[in-house]
Design a protein around this motif. Structure first.
Motif, PDB file in Angstrom:
ATOM      1  N   SER A   1      -2.744   2.957  -3.380  1.00  0.00           N
ATOM      2  CA  SER A   1      -4.025   2.322  -3.114  1.00  0.00           C
ATOM      3  C   SER A   1      -5.114   3.097  -3.839  1.00  0.00           C
ATOM      4  O   SER A   1      -5.048   4.337  -3.951  1.00  0.00           O
ATOM      5  CB  SER A   1      -4.315   2.294  -1.611  1.00  0.00           C
ATOM      6  OG  SER A   1      -5.600   1.780  -1.350  1.00  0.00           O
TER       7      SER A   1
ATOM      8  N   ALA B   1       0.825  -1.209   0.000  1.00  0.00           N
ATOM      9  CA  ALA B   1       0.000   0.000   0.000  1.00  0.00           C
ATOM     10  C   ALA B   1       0.860   1.258   0.000  1.00  0.00           C
ATOM     11  O   ALA B   1       0.473   2.283  -0.580  1.00  0.00           O
ATOM     12  CB  ALA B   1      -0.927  -0.008   1.212  1.00  0.00           C
TER      13      ALA B   1
ATOM     14  N   ALA C   1      -5.624  -1.171   3.903  1.00  0.00           N
ATOM     15  CA  ALA C   1      -4.662  -2.268   3.741  1.00  0.00           C
ATOM     16  C   ALA C   1      -4.532  -3.076   5.027  1.00  0.00           C
ATOM     17  O   ALA C   1      -4.387  -4.307   4.994  1.00  0.00           O
ATOM     18  CB  ALA C   1      -3.307  -1.705   3.328  1.00  0.00           C
TER      19      ALA C   1
END
Length: 385
Positions: free
Chosen positions: A101, A96, A138
């Motif tokens: 993301s 991430a 995440a």
């Protein structure tokens, strides 16, 4: 009373005394019950991304392992699964941070330099802004997979692999032998490494670094090869791998039922996961399971064997498996009725709340800690005193 000559009369063996001993309350639990309980907790973990519920599932499985894990080499794998779960979370967070993301966010934590990519790599980003919302997403996603791994580790730590092999259907016996040998190879390898390192320390030789690893590795591989040859010879002497002759029609029926059942399970699972196939998903899944079980039953005729002191599925096994199934079912119902509580949002970023009745449902997974017996010498692999 002794006969003349000092000889005692022989006791007559009746059918009642020749039968197998009755199962006692303190006997070990069926290993399949432990696996069903752990897999049901893993299924429950897939129904939520709430970190508080996932942490509660981990605590429940860890407590049961702490009070019911036997002192055996194969039962020490739980720590390795926990380390693997932590590694999964760390890798998910690292991806991430590095790859970015798709979750939008306003709370910027880091502003890394972004690497320019060609036009054909559109949608991929290296570096850039790292937001708290992306890290929270995440973290929740990584915790779900980590909890599933820990539940599988709990099953490995609680269920004796050799007794699990004895409980498998005859059609899966050869595959079960391969799996059990693979599961028991790693603990034996670790034991050999620890023994050789301790011997080198006693002799004043280095046991760390590349040199120590190379000098320990050759004896370990030699011992593993010797154990493999001895195990193969022992299994061949005991008749492992020999099958009985069955008619060709039975073999074709077995193959058709097994293959058709597996296809039915795949089609039914796909129907349950898609909105278009919700109507036929459950009937096709049940029909596929029935056909696969019938195929396994017919396939077991090729492997005639007897079981010494087979494990019985008693009331305790039903309670253990039922407690895990209850956790999975209740969390599935909670995810359908209140998805916001089991899947907390990250945009806007808010602290997740612990829903009360789903948390109480997770606590039902603690039942095996109270209804199962303490580990016995049979479970630990030691001789009873």
């Amino acid at each position: 009373m002794a006969e003349p000559g000092g000889h005692r009369p022989r006791e007559r063996v009746t059918p009642a005394t020749a039968t197998t001993p009755r199962r006692r309350q303190g006997d070990p639990l069926h290993p399949g019950a432990w696996w069903l309980w752990a897999l049901a907790l893993g299924v429950a973990a897939t129904r939520t991304t709430n970190p508080l519920l996932l942490a509660l599932l981990v605590v429940v499985s860890a407590y049961v392992v702490a009070v019911r894990r036997p002192d055996a080499p194969w039962a020490r794998s739980y720590g390795a699964f926990v380390k693997l779960a932590l590694l999964v979370i760390a890798v998910r967070l690292l991806f991430a941070i590095v790859l970015g993301s798709p979750v939008p966010g306003t709370h910027v934590l880091l502003d890394l330099p972004e690497v320019p990519l060609p036009d054909w790599a559109q949608g991929i980003r290296l570096g850039g802004r790292v937001t708290a919302e992306a890290l929270a997403f995440a973290l929740y996603d990584g915790m779900k997979l980590a909890t599933l791994l820990i539940c599988v580790g709990a099953a490995n730590a609680l269920a004796n692999p050799s007794r699990l092999l004895k409980s498998l259907p005859g059609a899966l016996y050869e595959m079960g032998v391969a799996v059990v040998v693979a599961l028991t190879f790693a603990p034996s390898l670790i034991t050999d490494v620890q023994r050789l390192r301790a011997a080198r320390r006693l002799r004043g030789r280095p046991d760390r670094g590349v040199r120590g690893l190379l000098q320990v590795g050759l004896p370990v591989l030699e011992g593993a090869l010797e154990r493999s040859v001895a195990l193969a010879a022992a299994m061949d002497a005991r008749g492992y791998g020999r099958t009985a002759r069955v008619p060709a029609g039975v073999r074709r029926t077995t193959a058709a039922l097994t293959l058709g059942g597996l296809l039915g399970v795949c089609a039914g699972t796909y129907g349950l996961l898609t909105a278009e196939g919700a109507a036929y998903g459950v009937p096709v899944l049940l029909a596929g399971l029935a056909a696969a079980l019938a195929g396994l039953w017919l396939g077991g005729r090729r492997s005639p064997r007897t079981r010494y002191r087979p494990d019985h599925w008693d009331v305790r096994a039903w309670l253990v498996a039922g407690s895990g199934a209850a956790v999975a079912a209740l969390l599935a119902v909670a995810a359908a009725r209140d998805p916001a509580a089991l899947h907390p949002g990250v945009v806007p970023l808010v602290a997740p709340a612990l829903p009360l009745w789903p948390a109480a449902a997770v606590l039902a997974g603690l039942l095996p800690a109270f209804v199962t017996p303490a580990p016995t010498p049979e479970d630990t692999g030691k001789e009873p005193s």
